[in-house]
Write a protein that holds these residues in place. Structure first.
Motif, PDB file in Angstrom:
ATOM      1  N   MET A  44       0.840  -1.209   0.000  1.00 57.17           N
ATOM      2  CA  MET A  44       0.000   0.000   0.000  1.00 57.17           C
ATOM      3  C   MET A  44       0.874   1.258   0.000  1.00 57.17           C
ATOM      4  O   MET A  44       1.874   1.320   0.703  1.00 57.17           O
ATOM      5  N   LYS A  62       1.541   4.535   1.319  1.00 57.61           N
ATOM      6  CA  LYS A  62       1.098   5.322   2.486  1.00 57.61           C
ATOM      7  C   LYS A  62       0.972   6.806   2.142  1.00 57.61           C
ATOM      8  O   LYS A  62       0.049   7.479   2.599  1.00 57.61           O
ATOM      9  N   LEU A 117      -2.350   9.012   2.605  1.00 59.94           N
ATOM     10  CA  LEU A 117      -2.354  10.245   3.419  1.00 59.94           C
ATOM     11  C   LEU A 117      -2.829  11.440   2.596  1.00 59.94           C
ATOM     12  O   LEU A 117      -3.609  12.268   3.081  1.00 59.94           O
ATOM     13  N   GLU A 130      -1.075  -1.938  -6.026  1.00 62.27           N
ATOM     14  CA  GLU A 130       0.390  -1.917  -6.159  1.00 62.27           C
ATOM     15  C   GLU A 130       0.804  -2.419  -7.546  1.00 62.27           C
ATOM     16  O   GLU A 130       1.478  -3.429  -7.684  1.00 62.27           O
TER      17      GLU A 130
END
Lengths: 181, 160
Positions: free
Chosen positions: A1, A3, A7, A109
């Motif tokens: 994943m 990040k 975010l 991914e």
């Protein structure tokens, strides 16, 4: 994943759906969150309130505050489609698209995920550019005063800086996107 | 390794509570609450997000104009970042080297906050040091707790 991508998506959600980040949560009827709920929805908030508001507007000019979702004039809250359709498309709709692209892209991914993160980066840069070029162009309609090209920089607020931070995060997300083989 | 990561996660959550909450009710009829204040000085209770005067008026230097807000912003962003960093470093798939670096950054940020608040408190308590337990709040002890958790997790990571 990815990040950074996730975010970035969360930051965009905060900017596009919230008027402020409540700070100092307490449990009672007093506090700014209660006043906000009472002002805009006409009901008391008996459970959760807060003391301090961390503002999320992009720009503040007099009693007008510009957000990604719309504008507040005095105590009146307007969404972009009531004020300026072009801003509704470029600020609100594209922001929603960015949220979807960055969250879906951060989960995938693979090269498709990277492409989605790339699209979200471009969309965020577009939103940033529109807010510093488009808002002055339509400032007569939005703010009631015609701005010069660089006047808008005198009225920046926290939301604008969060948007810049968001662009940087999206850039990192694009560079560091994991591709599993 | 799993306990280390869980401790890091708990530290991160505590940091988020300190950054956003004033209190959490435990038993409302009796008025029992967990209060996250860092310290109290003559009817003013200081939190990471701002301060409360006489329990009913609240202020935050975050809302001042630039550059007056920078100091308050640094404090609030630091504690929020600590929460974010600890949670990101404690996820199952976090890389070992990245986690180590993140824990180091977090320790530096916490030490900065503790030093800052300690100086303010010590200046106030210089006349009467016995008041220290009256003045210090749970928020300060929790910040110290996060620092201890952080050092423990970093040591465990290094050993592994």
């Amino acid at each position: 994943m990815n990040k950074f991508g996730f975010l970035s998506g969360i930051f965009t959600i905060i900017l596009v759906f919230l008027q402020f980040i409540p700070l100092g949560f307490n449990f009672g009827v007093e506090g700014v969150s209660s006043i906000w709920v009472l002002t805009y929805f006409g009901v008391n908030n008996p459970v959760l309130s807060s003391f301090v508001r961390f503002p999320l507007e992009l720009f503040s000019y007099g009693d007008r505050q510009i957000f990604l979702w719309g504008i507040i004039i005095g105590d009146e809250l307007y969404l972009w489609f009531e004020i300026n359709v072009l801003s509704f498309i470029f600020l609100f709709l594209i922001s929603i698209l960015t949220v979807i692209l960055s969250i879906v892209g951060s989960i995938k991914e693979n090269p498709t995920g990277k492409r989605l993160i790339n699209f979200s980066l471009i969309a965020l840069i577009f939103i940033l550019l529109y807010s510093i070029i488009g808002i002055p162009i339509y400032s007569q309609e939005i703010l009631g005063t015609q701005f010069g090209y660089f006047d808008i920089f005198l009225y920046l607020n926290y939301g604008f800086f969060i948007l810049i931070l968001n662009c940087i995060l999206a850039l990192f997300a694009y560079i560091k996107h994991p591709i599993s083989k | 390794m799993i306990i280390t990561k869980k401790l890091g996660m708990i530290g991160g959550l505590i940091a988020f509570f300190l950054a956003f909450f004033s209190e959490i009710p435990v038993y409302i009829p009796e008025g029992w609450v967990i209060d996250f204040k860092i310290f109290t000085l003559s009817d003013t209770e200081f939190y990471f997000w701002g301060y409360l005067i006489n329990q009913n008026k609240s202020y935050s230097s975050l809302l001042l104009q630039f550059p007056e807000n920078i100091f308050a912003l640094t404090i609030w962003v630091s504690i929020t970042l600590i929460g974010l960093i600890l949670i990101m470093a404690s996820t199952k798939r976090a890389k070992f080297s990245n986690s180590k670096l993140l824990f180091k950054i977090s320790i530096l940020l916490i030490m900065y906050l503790i030093t800052l608040f300690s100086i303010i408190i010590l200046i106030q308590l210089i006349i009467d040091i016995t008041k220290i337990f009256v003045v210090l709040g749970l928020g300060f002890y929790l910040t110290l707790g996060i620092l201890i958790i952080n050092i423990f997790t970093l040591r465990s990571l290094k050993k592994e």
